[in-house]
Design a protein around this motif. Structure first.
Motif, PDB file in Angstrom:
ATOM      1  N   GLY A 198       0.839  -1.193   0.000  1.00 56.21           N
ATOM      2  CA  GLY A 198       0.000   0.000   0.000  1.00 56.21           C
ATOM      3  C   GLY A 198       0.873   1.240   0.000  1.00 56.21           C
ATOM      4  N   LEU A 199       0.239   2.385  -0.078  1.00 52.06           N
ATOM      5  CA  LEU A 199       0.986   3.640  -0.054  1.00 52.06           C
ATOM      6  C   LEU A 199       0.592   4.429   1.188  1.00 52.06           C
ATOM      7  CD1 LEU A 199       0.646   4.707  -3.801  1.00 52.06           C
ATOM      8  CD2 LEU A 199       2.625   3.652  -2.675  1.00 52.06           C
ATOM      9  N   LEU A 200       1.561   5.108   1.765  1.00 52.40           N
ATOM     10  CA  LEU A 200       1.252   5.999   2.873  1.00 52.40           C
ATOM     11  C   LEU A 200       0.883   7.349   2.283  1.00 52.40           C
ATOM     12  CD1 LEU A 200       4.341   5.271   5.188  1.00 52.40           C
ATOM     13  CD2 LEU A 200       2.104   4.127   5.173  1.00 52.40           C
ATOM     14  N   ARG A 201      -0.127   7.958   2.872  1.00 48.82           N
ATOM     15  CA  ARG A 201      -0.575   9.244   2.349  1.00 48.82           C
ATOM     16  C   ARG A 201      -0.642  10.281   3.439  1.00 48.82           C
ATOM     17  NH1 ARG A 201      -3.526   9.944  -2.194  1.00 48.82           N
ATOM     18  NH2 ARG A 201      -3.468   8.188  -3.601  1.00 48.82           N
ATOM     19  N   ASP A 202      -0.433  11.497   3.003  1.00 49.48           N
ATOM     20  CA  ASP A 202      -0.689  12.618   3.884  1.00 49.48           C
ATOM     21  C   ASP A 202      -1.543  13.554   3.043  1.00 49.48           C
ATOM     22  OD1 ASP A 202      -0.739  14.753   5.525  1.00 49.48           O
ATOM     23  OD2 ASP A 202       1.441  15.052   5.607  1.00 49.48           O
ATOM     24  N   GLY A 203      -2.830  13.523   3.289  1.00 48.48           N
ATOM     25  CA  GLY A 203      -3.732  14.242   2.391  1.00 48.48           C
ATOM     26  C   GLY A 203      -3.653  13.620   1.015  1.00 48.48           C
ATOM     27  N   ASP A 204      -3.377  14.456   0.009  1.00 51.21           N
ATOM     28  CA  ASP A 204      -3.303  13.946  -1.354  1.00 51.21           C
ATOM     29  C   ASP A 204      -1.909  13.461  -1.703  1.00 51.21           C
ATOM     30  OD1 ASP A 204      -5.912  14.321  -1.881  1.00 51.21           O
ATOM     31  OD2 ASP A 204      -5.655  16.329  -2.763  1.00 51.21           O
ATOM     32  N   ARG A 205      -0.995  13.717  -0.803  1.00 43.64           N
ATOM     33  CA  ARG A 205       0.397  13.414  -1.124  1.00 43.64           C
ATOM     34  C   ARG A 205       0.768  12.004  -0.683  1.00 43.64           C
ATOM     35  NH1 ARG A 205       5.050  16.118  -2.467  1.00 43.64           N
ATOM     36  NH2 ARG A 205       6.803  14.834  -1.768  1.00 43.64           N
ATOM     37  N   VAL A 206       1.573  11.339  -1.513  1.00 47.01           N
ATOM     38  CA  VAL A 206       2.102  10.034  -1.130  1.00 47.01           C
ATOM     39  C   VAL A 206       3.387  10.280  -0.342  1.00 47.01           C
ATOM     40  CG1 VAL A 206       3.161   7.914  -1.997  1.00 47.01           C
ATOM     41  CG2 VAL A 206       1.040   8.774  -3.023  1.00 47.01           C
ATOM     42  N   SER A 335       4.163   2.369 -26.077  1.00 45.60           N
ATOM     43  CA  SER A 335       5.334   3.147 -25.674  1.00 45.60           C
ATOM     44  C   SER A 335       5.338   3.252 -24.152  1.00 45.60           C
ATOM     45  CB  SER A 335       5.286   4.554 -26.291  1.00 45.60           C
ATOM     46  OG  SER A 335       5.673   4.503 -27.647  1.00 45.60           O
ATOM     47  N   PRO A 336       6.508   3.543 -23.577  1.00 38.90           N
ATOM     48  CA  PRO A 336       6.588   3.606 -22.118  1.00 38.90           C
ATOM     49  C   PRO A 336       5.840   4.794 -21.540  1.00 38.90           C
ATOM     50  CG  PRO A 336       8.638   4.338 -23.133  1.00 38.90           C
ATOM     51  CD  PRO A 336       7.795   3.762 -24.227  1.00 38.90           C
ATOM     52  N   ILE A 337       5.625   4.741 -20.242  1.00 36.37           N
ATOM     53  CA  ILE A 337       5.009   5.851 -19.517  1.00 36.37           C
ATOM     54  C   ILE A 337       5.978   6.220 -18.396  1.00 36.37           C
ATOM     55  CG2 ILE A 337       3.049   6.571 -18.101  1.00 36.37           C
ATOM     56  CD1 ILE A 337       1.403   4.370 -19.546  1.00 36.37           C
ATOM     57  N   MET A 338       6.504   7.425 -18.454  1.00 37.25           N
ATOM     58  CA  MET A 338       7.531   7.823 -17.496  1.00 37.25           C
ATOM     59  C   MET A 338       7.229   9.214 -16.975  1.00 37.25           C
ATOM     60  SD  MET A 338      11.170   6.905 -19.290  1.00 37.25           S
ATOM     61  CE  MET A 338      10.625   6.930 -20.987  1.00 37.25           C
ATOM     62  N   GLY A 339       7.381   9.392 -15.667  1.00 42.52           N
ATOM     63  CA  GLY A 339       7.348  10.739 -15.130  1.00 42.52           C
ATOM     64  C   GLY A 339       6.309  10.932 -14.059  1.00 42.52           C
ATOM     65  N   GLU A 340       5.762  12.144 -14.033  1.00 43.89           N
ATOM     66  CA  GLU A 340       4.807  12.503 -12.989  1.00 43.89           C
ATOM     67  C   GLU A 340       3.471  11.848 -13.263  1.00 43.89           C
ATOM     68  OE1 GLU A 340       5.307  16.733 -13.189  1.00 43.89           O
ATOM     69  OE2 GLU A 340       6.728  16.635 -11.506  1.00 43.89           O
ATOM     70  N   THR A 341       2.692  11.711 -12.191  1.00 49.03           N
ATOM     71  CA  THR A 341       1.426  11.001 -12.329  1.00 49.03           C
ATOM     72  C   THR A 341       0.228  11.879 -12.046  1.00 49.03           C
ATOM     73  OG1 THR A 341       1.533  10.402 -10.008  1.00 49.03           O
ATOM     74  CG2 THR A 341       2.454   8.819 -11.588  1.00 49.03           C
ATOM     75  N   GLY A 342       0.496  13.097 -11.580  1.00 46.47           N
ATOM     76  CA  GLY A 342      -0.611  13.919 -11.115  1.00 46.47           C
ATOM     77  C   GLY A 342      -0.867  13.727  -9.624  1.00 46.47           C
ATOM     78  N   VAL A 343      -0.273  12.702  -9.038  1.00 44.93           N
ATOM     79  CA  VAL A 343      -0.373  12.501  -7.588  1.00 44.93           C
ATOM     80  C   VAL A 343       0.951  12.971  -6.980  1.00 44.93           C
ATOM     81  CG1 VAL A 343      -0.606  10.801  -5.730  1.00 44.93           C
ATOM     82  CG2 VAL A 343      -1.923  10.534  -7.865  1.00 44.93           C
ATOM     83  N   ASP A 344       0.880  13.904  -6.068  1.00 47.33           N
ATOM     84  CA  ASP A 344       2.090  14.454  -5.457  1.00 47.33           C
ATOM     85  C   ASP A 344       2.917  13.380  -4.780  1.00 47.33           C
ATOM     86  OD1 ASP A 344       2.314  17.031  -6.048  1.00 47.33           O
ATOM     87  OD2 ASP A 344       1.721  17.817  -4.061  1.00 47.33           O
ATOM     88  N   GLY A 345       4.192  13.413  -5.010  1.00 44.27           N
ATOM     89  CA  GLY A 345       5.079  12.481  -4.319  1.00 44.27           C
ATOM     90  C   GLY A 345       5.105  11.097  -4.926  1.00 44.27           C
ATOM     91  N   PHE A 346       4.411  10.899  -6.037  1.00 45.37           N
ATOM     92  CA  PHE A 346       4.339   9.552  -6.620  1.00 45.37           C
ATOM     93  C   PHE A 346       4.661   9.622  -8.110  1.00 45.37           C
ATOM     94  CE2 PHE A 346       1.959   5.914  -8.456  1.00 45.37           C
ATOM     95  CZ  PHE A 346       2.572   4.893  -7.749  1.00 45.37           C
ATOM     96  N   LEU A 347       5.783   9.038  -8.472  1.00 47.28           N
ATOM     97  CA  LEU A 347       6.224   9.015  -9.868  1.00 47.28           C
ATOM     98  C   LEU A 347       6.136   7.595 -10.392  1.00 47.28           C
ATOM     99  CD1 LEU A 347       9.465  11.156  -9.420  1.00 47.28           C
ATOM    100  CD2 LEU A 347       7.188  11.958 -10.119  1.00 47.28           C
ATOM    101  N   ILE A 348       6.219   7.499 -11.706  1.00 42.94           N
ATOM    102  CA  ILE A 348       6.058   6.163 -12.274  1.00 42.94           C
ATOM    103  C   ILE A 348       6.981   5.963 -13.469  1.00 42.94           C
ATOM    104  CG2 ILE A 348       4.231   6.640 -13.970  1.00 42.94           C
ATOM    105  CD1 ILE A 348       2.794   4.179 -12.574  1.00 42.94           C
ATOM    106  N   THR A 349       7.432   4.756 -13.611  1.00 41.02           N
ATOM    107  CA  THR A 349       8.096   4.354 -14.856  1.00 41.02           C
ATOM    108  C   THR A 349       7.528   2.985 -15.200  1.00 41.02           C
ATOM    109  OG1 THR A 349      10.186   3.910 -15.994  1.00 41.02           O
ATOM    110  CG2 THR A 349      10.178   3.516 -13.623  1.00 41.02           C
ATOM    111  N   THR A 350       6.804   2.919 -16.293  1.00 46.81           N
ATOM    112  CA  THR A 350       6.107   1.665 -16.619  1.00 46.81           C
ATOM    113  C   THR A 350       5.813   1.622 -18.122  1.00 46.81           C
ATOM    114  OG1 THR A 350       4.228   0.246 -16.074  1.00 46.81           O
ATOM    115  CG2 THR A 350       3.784   2.599 -16.175  1.00 46.81           C
ATOM    116  N   GLY A 351       4.970   0.678 -18.483  1.00 48.38           N
ATOM    117  CA  GLY A 351       4.654   0.523 -19.901  1.00 48.38           C
ATOM    118  C   GLY A 351       5.862   0.004 -20.658  1.00 48.38           C
ATOM    119  N   TRP A 352       6.702  -0.743 -19.958  1.00 51.38           N
ATOM    120  CA  TRP A 352       7.926  -1.228 -20.596  1.00 51.38           C
ATOM    121  C   TRP A 352       7.692  -2.461 -21.436  1.00 51.38           C
ATOM    122  CZ3 TRP A 352      11.059   2.216 -21.647  1.00 51.38           C
ATOM    123  CH2 TRP A 352      11.264   3.277 -20.759  1.00 51.38           C
TER     124      TRP A 352
END
Ligand SMILES: Cc1cc2nc3c(=O)[nH]c(=O)nc-3n(C[C@H](O)[C@H](O)[C@H](O)COP(=O)(O)OP(=O)(O)OC[C@H]3O[C@@H](n4cnc5c(N)ncnc54)[C@H](O)[C@@H]3O)c2cc1C
Lengths: 403, 736, 126
Positions: A198-206, A335-352
């Motif tokens: 799971g992810l820890l959250r503080d408000g909207d931020r991970v 194609s890959p998906i890299m970078g910000e997700t719109g969720v603060d504190g949570f980045l992604i690198t996927t679609g590999w």
């Protein structure tokens, strides 16, 4: 031979985990490890943990067919993968680790007029981007790959091919270990056998991750998971345009070197290269049915065996040592998906998907830069998650075809 | 040890030397009979478990010679000592025997229960299942049924003397028993070492083993001479070493589960029983020498990898190669686990997984009876060949690419009359009370206002508003339509329609006519003359369609145009196709009729600026990007893709598919398009054709940067953006 | 070698109940119910059916081979899915990788779309 091989291993350092880090990376595959490595080496950020559910490189990074190439068809992809290819070429020098990087050339065979049209376009686009890819006629194919049956078993005649000269292979787990070693020796913590639940959250931020063995707080969380990325993204309440499909591969026993090129066919959707140990490493198209099963499939093996030996008949009498499968996260535009997700504190690198091994250095380097500077590097800017919202797909399906 | 076998059955050839063998000998036993070893040393198990008897047999390398019966003429070549076999060399003459793997038979069978292994645990599993009235299949390597793998299903793939065996079972029981533990100590890679079980087998076969020494857990090392064991060194309780000279060392170190199959079978319905599933005491931790005979990994190697941090069984395996060879860890796993337990002073780690192949097969065996890619032929296939067509595969069909001269074919269309085989088009008939409702929801254009006898061009969009396919909607009657699709997209479009109709629960019948009707496109300014000669008096107007007999063949005649000239598509039953084609060719001889292939068709359509879905489009192509907003009626309340289009219409869009032209020859399709200002790549050419009529290069392609340029660079030349159609923009000719 | 020859008949898509009650004209008609709402009637010369929206079309797009027991054995080797046990039941699936339909009986009928006939013949070595 084994001893020589072992003598070239670089040490991996293991640390007692802490309960908080500047950066927590979920997933100890190539992308997670390379991001950690570049954070440490390029940005001096070492208060980093890589949290892996199994052992490092247990996912696709340790299961893939190790083809490194940049003969894509759209400029954004060519630029990105070529940068990665160049990083690979310098990786042994940079890290001192033996990754068995070998430049081989990738011969991508076409059997129909439409196939030739694709290869011609690829050659021109590659050349325009400064990437060394040339067009071959059947005679040239035969010269580079003397074992090829130009009649394609009387069914898939070879009309020509593109030849991507700098394409290479490298030993997959050695690549992961090179980054693991480089990162861990600089203080990055590698935490194995620790599923993130799971992810820890503080408000909207991970602000960290929940794991089977308790929470770990983090300034930034990067998801570099493979196979189960939809589930991890869901923890951040993100729905990804990704589906997960099994992809199979197999190897033969060891033989003396004799197949110089990486040989692939789009129509047959299969490819082969010879490993440094001398095995024929064979792969094909991912299963059309999405699934999370990593069990081997005999149907896949049969059809792969058929296809590749239609092209290279010497393979017919070779015995299959081992078959396996990985789980490929296929994005909506291949194609890959890299970078910000719109969720603060949570980045992604996927679609590999079936193509992300070649991207491990450049993907990690760019994600590290994003984490360190807060700015998305231009190289990966076209591959952000928000491109789907803006209807700006990076569609390059035909290039993803053979890894 | 060189006594001739008791009963000579024939000879096999080993490394070029004929050797005799006895009835019932495996290749390995026959070789041991001569006093040699089948491989290059290492303890022989003769039970198919270890990798120490591997050799090339009849052109196939890595064969366990203990599992192959010696037959007169068997040719054995040892793998190079310390090296690897060369890649096989193809005898090209063999390749005339097509297709791949066809010489190997595949038998398929089913059983309620399949039991692997006919030892005592296997026998009891068989009996238990039989007495429960279940139908049982027993597979045992000793009877020649070597199991390659267990797969989901569950199913089993095995090789047996008849070829390949594919078994489907409700339940699979792995009863493979146990293996004898291999020695892992200095000298364990010498020749002349056998397991106790192997020794029994050899003795039973009458093989003279010379001076034999039996050794168990007291084993310390082997000493050797010229690659063969010469003595066994043991250590007693008091740590004193004893050296016993011998010619053959027989090793009994206990047993370990034979669990390669059990370790790979996570599939549902699979269980392991008996010794294969039972933990056995691990051997003492190896202290020196080779641990993994397949890969040559030594204890020192394990130590070195461990010291570098590769301290997880899985990491250690990959770093040290122990377990990566043909026996899948069968030989080394107990030793490696024991070694780790000792190293960590903890419990041994769980065994690593195994993956097929438990017993290896060749690619040809795997590929036996495989059939992929069924390519379709139209009923006119032979006509095309007779006319000299170069056939090519396109969208799963064989189609004429050209008939020798694409430019002449082009002129026949533009100035005379020409026929093209379009049988491959997708064709659906839909009918029912809700059919208009269904089509209105599926297509982005209006459907209700198409009158019976009329038709309309339509795009097919997905939920994202991206173009999936295109084709015609032809209204046959109030509640009945014929729909056409592209050749490559037809199968997908059919599923798409059926899915939605079912999802919505609408009352619509769907019949796929794609392979039931052939179609010939007759096109060119002289087309009406030609068709009139064959009985079509009242040709329908543009976008009209009628049923008529042409040359005696009942046709659905559709008036549309992809080529830019007057054109009629004649859809007709397959059995009339050849007659119709020939009638058209005969009746049009004085009009200069000739067939056209895809190459000419692509040029013709390009002059008209018509899109080919799949060739020009990407998977994110919206109608707006194609300049085809006219084909979308946003005033309709609902259709698939509408919500997405409404959203994306508000976005700035930086992608456009447009026409370009320039002087000279057409550039290669796929060419990059560059900015004339800065040379940046801003797109690519999807269609390109040197127009014989307009005498210049015409192109269709993508611009992917804004502001969209008016002038671009293609192939090092300057091209200008040119409105399409390039040819007959008003469409007079198609309507003529 | 069995002959794989084009056949004629009628193809109907209609409501399942209407299809159940369909009356087929012609002698020696083989009705293949290829879907709940679809039938292929080989050898039929016409049909009466109680569904005003039924799609009823003459069909010449299929080829059929009649297989005796020996022929059938040669075909079964190229089928990798479970066949129904009962005779006369229609089975649909791939034969040697070619989409096909099979009616078990004496003789057994092997039905394919004519577009695939050539591929099937060559794969079965006919
Ligand atoms: C058979 C096959 C052949 C391929 N061939 C090629 C090729 O030739 N060239 C190429 O470029 N690409 C190839 N690929 C694709 C390539 O392997 C992948 O794209 C690449 O390895 C992705 O790396 P990764 O680090 O993103 O993912 P992975 O290596 O899969 O790593 C992700 C990690 O996340 C871990 N994880 C998952 N969930 C959790 C959780 N909840 N908590 C903690 N950890 C978690 C996983 O255990 C895994 O170790 C192939 C893939 C396969 C399967």
């Amino acid at each position: 031979m084994v001893s020589e091989h072992i003598a070239s291993l670089q040490p991996i350092a293991w640390h007692e985990p802490r309960d908080s880090y500047d950066v927590v990376i979920i997933g100890g595959g190539g992308h997670g490890l390379s991001t950690a490595y570049y954070l440490a080496t390029r940005h001096g950020i070492t208060n980093v943990a890589v949290v892996e559910v199994d052992y490092i490189a247990s996912g696709n990074t340790g299961r893939n067919t190790t083809i490194i190439r940049s003969n894509y068809a759209i400029p954004e992809a060519i630029r990105f993968y070529d940068h990665s290819r160049q990083l690979y070429a310098g990786l042994e020098a940079e890290t001192g680790a033996a990754i068995f990087h070998r430049v081989k050339g990738h011969v991508w065979i076409a059997h129909t007029e439409m196939g030739m049209r694709t290869e011609r376009g690829r050659v021109l686009m590659n050349q325009a981007m400064g990437v060394d890819t040339e067009l071959l006629g059947p005679a040239d194919v035969k010269r580079l790959v003397p074992q090829v049956d130009l009649t394609g078993a009387g069914r898939y005649a070879v009309l020509g091919a593109s030849h991507h000269v700098p394409a290479a292979t490298a030993r997959h787990d050695r690549v992961a270990w090179a980054f693991a070693s480089g990162a861990s020796s600089r203080g990055v913590h590698l935490i194995q056998h620790r599923p993130v639940t799971g992810l820890l959250r503080d408000g909207d931020r991970v602000v960290g991750v929940e794991t089977a063995a308790g929470p770990i707080r983090a300034g930034v969380v990067l998801s570099a998971v493979g196979g189960w990325v939809s589930q991890v993204a869901a923890m951040a309440r993100i729905r990804l345009p990704v589906r997960t499909h099994p992809l199979h591969a197999f190897v033969t026993n060891d033989f003396e070197q004799g197949l110089d090129k990486i040989v692939a066919s789009t129509e047959l959707a299969c490819y082969v290269s010879q490993t440094e140990r001398g095995q024929m490493l064979i792969g094909a198209e991912f299963d059309s049915q999405p699934s999370f099963s990593r069990l081997s499939s005999f149907d896949a093996l049969r059809s792969y065996a058929y296809k590749i030996s239609a092209l290279l008949p010497f393979l017919r009498s070779m015995r299959i040592l081992r078959t396996w499968a990985g789980l490929c996260d296929i994005s909506a535009d291949f194609s890959p998906i890299m970078g910000e997700t719109g969720v603060d504190g949570f980045l992604i690198t996927t679609g590999w998907g079936t193509w992300g091994f070649k991207a491990i250095p450049a993907g990690g380097e760019a994600m590290a830069e994003l984490i360190a500077t807060g700015r998305t590097p231009g190289l990966i800017a076209p591959f952000g998650l928000d491109r789907f919202r803006h209807d700006l797909a990076m569609a390059d399906q035909a290039s993803a075809g053979t890894r | 040890m060189t006594d001739a076998p008791a009963e000579v059955a024939g000879r096999i050839v080993v490394d070029g030397r004929p050797i005799e063998f006895a009835d019932g000998d495996s290749v390995a036993v026959a070789i041991v009979r001569t006093g040699e070893v089948p491989g290059h040393g290492g303890c022989l198990c003769l039970a198919g478990d270890c990798g120490n008897c591997l050799a090339e047999v009849d052109g196939v390398a890595y064969v366990r010679t203990c599992q192959v019966a010696a037959r007169p003429g068997t040719v054995v070549v040892r793998h190079p000592a310390g090296g690897k076999p060369q890649l096989p060399v193809v005898d090209w003459r063999d390749l005339t025997l097509m297709p791949v793997g066809s010489k190997i038979a595949v038998r398929r069978t089913e059983a309620d229960v399949a039991v692997i292994g006919g030892g005592s645990s296997g026998q009891s599993a068989v009996e238990a299942a039989r007495s429960a009235g279940r139908d049982v299949l027993l597979l045992d390597a000793r009877d020649g049924s070597e199991v390659v793998g267990i797969y989901p299903g569950p199913s089993i793939v095995a090789r047996d003397p008849g070829g390949m065996l594919h078994v489907r079972a409700d339940e699979i029981v792995v009863a493979t028993g146990s293996v004898e533990i291999q020695p892992a100590c200095p000298g364990s890679d010498l020749g002349g070492i056998v397991t106790a079980g192997a020794a029994e087998r050899l003795e039973a076969a009458g093989v003279d083993l010379g001076r034999v020494v039996h050794v168990g857990r007291e084993l310390l090392r082997f000493e050797g001479d010229a690659g063969r064991v010469s003595a066994v060194v043991t250590v007693g309780m008091d740590a004193t070493e004893t050296t016993t000279p011998c010619e053959t060392a027989v090793v009994d170190l206990g047993r370990a589960p034979r669990d390669v199959l059990a370790r790979m079978s996570r599939a549902e319905g699979v269980s392991a029983v008996g010794p294969a599933a039972e933990d056995q005491p691990l051997p003492a931790p190896p202290r020196d020498g080779v641990v993994c005979p397949c890969m040559g990994t030594t204890v020192d190697d394990l130590e070195a990898a461990w010291d570098q941090g590769y301290t997880d069984l899985e990491l250690l395996k990959r770093a040290s190669w122990a377990g990566l060879g043909p026996c899948q860890g069968g030989a080394c796993l107990p030793h490696v686990r024991s070694w780790i337990a000792a190293r960590t002073s903890g419990p041994p780690p769980a065994p690593f997984t195994a993956r097929p192949a438990a017993r290896q097969i060749t690619l040809a065996e795997a590929a036996a009876d495989v059939a992929i890619d069924a390519f379709r032929r139209t009923p006119l296939h032979d006509e095309h060949l007779t006319l000299g067509a170069r056939m090519d595969r396109f969208g799963g069909w064989w189609r004429p690419w050209h008939y020798g001269d694409a430019v002449a074919e082009y002129w026949a269309v533009r100035e005379g009359v020409s026929v093209g085989d379009v049988s491959t088009l997708g064709k659906l008939v839909v009918s029912g009370p809700d059919v208009v409702e269904a089509l209105e929801r599926i297509y982005p254009c209006h459907v209700a206002d198409i009158k019976p006898g009329r038709s309309r061009y339509a795009l097919l969009l997905n939920e994202r508003g991206h173009v999936m396919d295109d084709g015609m909607i032809l209204r046959d009657a109030e509640t009945r339509f014929t729909l056409t699709f592209t050749s490559g997209g037809a199968a997908n479009a059919e599923m798409w329609l059926r899915d939605w109709i079912q999802t919505w629960g609408l009352r619509v019948h769907v019949m796929d006519r794609t392979m039931s009707l052939a179609a010939i496109n007759v096109t060119g300014p002289l087309v009406k003359t030609l068709l009139a000669r064959l009985g079509l008096e009242d040709a329908p107007r543009f976008l009209g369609h009628i049923r008529a007999e042409i040359a005696g063949v009942p046709c659905h005649v559709m008036r549309l145009s992809f080529t830019g000239e007057t054109a009629f598509e004649l859809h007709h039953p397959l059995d009339g196709s050849v007659a119709l084609w020939r009638a058209l060719m005969d009746a049009g001889r004085d009009l200069g009729v000739r067939p056209h292939g895809l190459q000419a068709l692509f040029g013709l359509r390009l002059e008209k600026g018509h899109v080919i879905v799949g060739m020009d489009t990407e998977l994110d192509t919206t109608p707006r990007r194609l300049g085809m907003d006219w084909a979308v009626r946003m005033e309709k309340p609902a259709f698939i893709g509408r919500a997405s289009l409404e959203r994306t219409a508000k976005l700035d869009d930086s992608r456009r598919w447009v026409g370009f032209s320039m002087d000279g020859e057409a550039p290669t399709e796929g060419s990059p398009i560059r900015s004339v200002e800065n040379g940046e790549i801003i797109g690519n050419v999807t269609g390109s054709w040197t127009s014989p009529l307009l005498r210049k290069a015409l192109m269709l392609g993508w611009q992917r940067r804004t502001p969209f340029a008016d002038r671009v660079e293609i192939d090092g030349r300057e091209a200008v953006v040119t409105p399409t159609p390039f040819y007959d923009p008003e469409g007079h000719r198609a309507r003529a | 070698m069995p002959a794989l020859e084009p056949v004629e008949g009628w193809r109907v898509v209609a409501t399942p109940s209407a299809l159940d009650g369909a009356r087929w004209n012609g002698d020696d008609v083989d009705v293949l119910r290829i879907a709940p709402d679809e039938a292929l009637a080989l050898g039929a010369t016409g049909v009466e059916i109680d569904d005003p929206d039924a799609i009823v079309e003459p069909e010449a797009g299929f080829s059929v081979a009649m297989l005796d027991v020996d022929d059938w054995h040669g075909v079964v080797d190229h089928i990798d899915w479970p066949l129904p046990e009962e005779p006369t039941v229609l089975a649909q699936g791939k034969v040697a990788g070619v989409p096909a339909r099979i009616v078990l009986g004496e003789p057994t009928l092997l039905v394919v779309q004519a577009a695939y006939a050539n591929e099937l013949r060559s794969r079965l070595g006919w």
